[in-house]
Scaffold this motif. Sequence first.
Motif, mmCIF file in Angstrom:
data_model
loop_
_atom_site.group_PDB
_atom_site.id
_atom_site.type_symbol
_atom_site.label_atom_id
_atom_site.label_comp_id
_atom_site.label_asym_id
_atom_site.label_seq_id
_atom_site.Cartn_x
_atom_site.Cartn_y
_atom_site.Cartn_z
ATOM 1 N N GLY A 119 -14.461 1.911 -11.826
ATOM 2 C CA GLY A 119 -15.584 1.165 -12.378
ATOM 3 C C GLY A 119 -15.454 -0.306 -12.042
ATOM 4 O O GLY A 119 -14.560 -0.720 -11.288
ATOM 5 N N ASP A 120 -16.320 -1.116 -12.626
ATOM 6 C CA ASP A 120 -16.347 -2.542 -12.285
ATOM 7 C C ASP A 120 -15.024 -3.244 -12.549
ATOM 8 O O ASP A 120 -14.627 -4.147 -11.799
ATOM 9 N N GLY A 121 -14.320 -2.847 -13.618
ATOM 10 C CA GLY A 121 -13.067 -3.510 -13.955
ATOM 11 C C GLY A 121 -12.004 -3.359 -12.890
ATOM 12 O O GLY A 121 -11.108 -4.208 -12.765
ATOM 13 N N PHE A 122 -12.092 -2.290 -12.113
ATOM 14 C CA PHE A 122 -11.131 -2.061 -11.034
ATOM 15 C C PHE A 122 -11.199 -3.196 -10.018
ATOM 16 O O PHE A 122 -10.171 -3.723 -9.581
ATOM 17 N N TYR A 123 -12.405 -3.581 -9.657
ATOM 18 C CA TYR A 123 -12.573 -4.624 -8.648
ATOM 19 C C TYR A 123 -12.419 -6.027 -9.230
ATOM 20 O O TYR A 123 -11.924 -6.938 -8.556
ATOM 21 N N SER A 124 -12.812 -6.211 -10.490
ATOM 22 C CA SER A 124 -12.731 -7.555 -11.074
ATOM 23 C C SER A 124 -11.291 -8.006 -11.286
ATOM 24 O O SER A 124 -11.033 -9.199 -11.471
ATOM 25 N N ALA A 148 -21.522 6.565 -2.393
ATOM 26 C CA ALA A 148 -20.229 6.050 -2.857
ATOM 27 C C ALA A 148 -19.926 4.702 -2.218
ATOM 28 O O ALA A 148 -19.536 3.745 -2.901
ATOM 29 N N ALA A 149 -20.104 4.613 -0.905
ATOM 30 C CA ALA A 149 -19.823 3.355 -0.210
ATOM 31 C C ALA A 149 -20.736 2.239 -0.704
ATOM 32 O O ALA A 149 -20.302 1.095 -0.888
ATOM 33 N N TYR A 150 -21.999 2.562 -0.939
ATOM 34 C CA TYR A 150 -22.969 1.561 -1.393
ATOM 35 C C TYR A 150 -22.608 1.053 -2.790
ATOM 36 O O TYR A 150 -22.582 -0.162 -3.039
ATOM 37 N N LEU A 151 -22.308 1.981 -3.709
ATOM 38 C CA LEU A 151 -21.987 1.579 -5.082
ATOM 39 C C LEU A 151 -20.674 0.808 -5.151
ATOM 40 O O LEU A 151 -20.551 -0.160 -5.913
ATOM 41 N N GLU A 152 -19.691 1.228 -4.374
ATOM 42 C CA GLU A 152 -18.429 0.488 -4.340
ATOM 43 C C GLU A 152 -18.662 -0.936 -3.846
ATOM 44 O O GLU A 152 -18.128 -1.902 -4.413
ATOM 45 N N THR A 153 -19.459 -1.062 -2.799
ATOM 46 C CA THR A 153 -19.721 -2.391 -2.235
ATOM 47 C C THR A 153 -20.413 -3.293 -3.246
ATOM 48 O O THR A 153 -20.059 -4.473 -3.395
ATOM 49 N N ARG A 154 -21.392 -2.754 -3.960
ATOM 50 C CA ARG A 154 -22.088 -3.571 -4.962
ATOM 51 C C ARG A 154 -21.124 -4.055 -6.040
ATOM 52 O O ARG A 154 -21.204 -5.209 -6.490
ATOM 53 N N SER A 155 -20.209 -3.191 -6.455
ATOM 54 C CA SER A 155 -19.250 -3.587 -7.486
ATOM 55 C C SER A 155 -18.254 -4.613 -6.949
ATOM 56 O O SER A 155 -17.858 -5.544 -7.664
ATOM 57 N N ILE A 156 -17.852 -4.448 -5.694
ATOM 58 C CA ILE A 156 -16.955 -5.426 -5.067
ATOM 59 C C ILE A 156 -17.616 -6.799 -5.028
ATOM 60 O O ILE A 156 -17.019 -7.819 -5.411
ATOM 61 N N VAL A 157 -18.856 -6.845 -4.574
ATOM 62 C CA VAL A 157 -19.585 -8.117 -4.487
ATOM 63 C C VAL A 157 -19.750 -8.735 -5.873
ATOM 64 O O VAL A 157 -19.591 -9.956 -6.051
ATOM 65 N N LYS A 158 -20.030 -7.903 -6.857
ATOM 66 C CA LYS A 158 -20.170 -8.388 -8.237
ATOM 67 C C LYS A 158 -18.881 -9.046 -8.713
ATOM 68 O O LYS A 158 -18.904 -10.109 -9.357
ATOM 69 N N ALA A 159 -17.745 -8.438 -8.385
ATOM 70 C CA ALA A 159 -16.455 -8.995 -8.803
ATOM 71 C C ALA A 159 -16.225 -10.369 -8.191
ATOM 72 O O ALA A 159 -15.773 -11.303 -8.870
ATOM 73 N N VAL A 222 -18.989 -12.936 4.361
ATOM 74 C CA VAL A 222 -18.400 -11.606 4.467
ATOM 75 C C VAL A 222 -18.791 -10.970 5.800
ATOM 76 O O VAL A 222 -19.960 -10.984 6.194
ATOM 77 N N LYS A 223 -17.793 -10.423 6.487
ATOM 78 C CA LYS A 223 -18.013 -9.738 7.762
ATOM 79 C C LYS A 223 -17.345 -8.363 7.707
ATOM 80 O O LYS A 223 -16.808 -7.960 6.683
ATOM 81 N N PHE A 224 -17.388 -7.650 8.819
ATOM 82 C CA PHE A 224 -16.794 -6.320 8.889
ATOM 83 C C PHE A 224 -15.494 -6.320 9.690
ATOM 84 O O PHE A 224 -15.362 -7.028 10.689
ATOM 85 N N VAL A 225 -14.568 -5.475 9.234
ATOM 86 C CA VAL A 225 -13.415 -5.066 10.037
ATOM 87 C C VAL A 225 -13.837 -3.838 10.831
ATOM 88 O O VAL A 225 -14.480 -2.933 10.289
#
Length: 523
Positions: A119-124, A148-159, A222-225
Amino acid sequence: MFLLAPFVLAAYGVVVFALDVSVPVSAPSKAPTVSPALVSFSIEQDRWLDWAGSTSRNEFAYNAFNNLKEITGTPPWIRIGADSEDHTNFNPRIQFSQTKFPAETATVPYPEASNITVGDGFYSAVAHLPPGTHVIWGVNFGQANLTAAYLETRSIVKAFDSPAVREAGITLDFIEIGNEADLYINNGARNSSWNIQQYVAQWTTFAANVSAAAGINADSRVKFVGAAFAESTRTTSGFSPQSAFKAGLLDSPSGAQVKLISQHHYSGSFCSGSGGLLQNLMTKATIRSNLSSFSPDITATHAKGLSYFLGETNSYSCHGAPGVSNTAGAALWALDYALYSSQIGVERTHFHEGIGYKYNLIQPATLNRSILDGSPLSTPLAPHIQPAYYSAIIVAEALGDSGSTQVYEISVNNTRIAGYAFYEGGSLQRAVFINSLAFLKGATSRSSTHLLLSFTDGSAFATMTIKRLKIGYADDTSGVTWGGQTYETSDAKVSGDLDVQVAPVSAGVDIAETEVVLLTFGS
């Protein structure tokens, strides 16, 4: 440069060799400018919260990272992902994470998770890293789940948009889509027809969705690896950077935001339980042949205007070989490995870390099972550094805090001794010498080599300060000191009185088997 005849110190029964070494006073034109974060880290995602801390930071891990920042002014980069990156899903109802692990084995006492839901706390929890840390985060590609990739990315950006992270200057620099996609046939993530063309096509679709979630474009930070392959064919067929470029990895709008190519590399494998020899790992020629084999990939990557780094690396895959990866000899291997990588165009080396992995530089959590065979420990093992951590400290001190140090490998006519010179403003400041001949338990005589220094293209220095990495035996797992001081403390902070020597440069310096010396030159 020539080798003189050996002589014996009768009082000690030690054979001493003399070796002439010539060091350029001015930085050679081909000496690269090296990142102060040359030694950085890759963290297995499943136990990320053990490293960072959930509601409060892990002080031991923080200190171990921050030690490097205090020396260079720059914290190590942190990549979070790896195998469990492709087993991660997002659920907004979970605060931190829920994780399932397979059974441990004697070969792999601390296996990666088979499933992790976050969840969000993981990334924050990224707020618990040292201020100014640059981060690379991986998202799930292996399960072919765009959501999954989309939701993870949104949470990462939020953090990273949170006030705590922004105020600390901790930045998300890159997103990595998938871990070691070239192995997807082996691990069942794709069928037997999987190839580089399919990888690029699917990656491009995922990258478009991740770009939308993270706002990745020509103007974004932010860029890509790209790539993050386990192996490389080093040609334009199969899985390699060259093949990915040929298949169009960089051609889409999202692909144009790939600015960094990642290669994973281990010097050997312990996956089947077959151990390696410590001397083989430490050997100078082996380190060079292992790394130089990637030269075609590095050249092709640089030709595209991209940077190249070892995004996940360490001694032996499957978490290391017992009695090798966790020993003092591994510190000499890691030191030479990181410094030599800088000479062939590698921007950073991210040493992979987990919880309880044999090759860890840092063990940040209390362990209840042996890292060697998984047997229960009668007394839990508190957080601690392992000998290879000293390699990160030595690299940091050799590079210094200028942020623009150039490094040049010194030509040393000896199969066991490596040397590197360090330049600031084009002028020689320091040199590191590594004697990789393994002095193992049971040996009775420890040879030493006397280095006679001379200087080219400039005036000689009068004095030098000598700092030593002192190791009892190459197969020791503790008791290492750097300049008389230790990082083997309960909080990972250095302890003890500094012990260095000042000597005339004309006197030269001795370096014993399984020893490192750092020379700082005076006027």
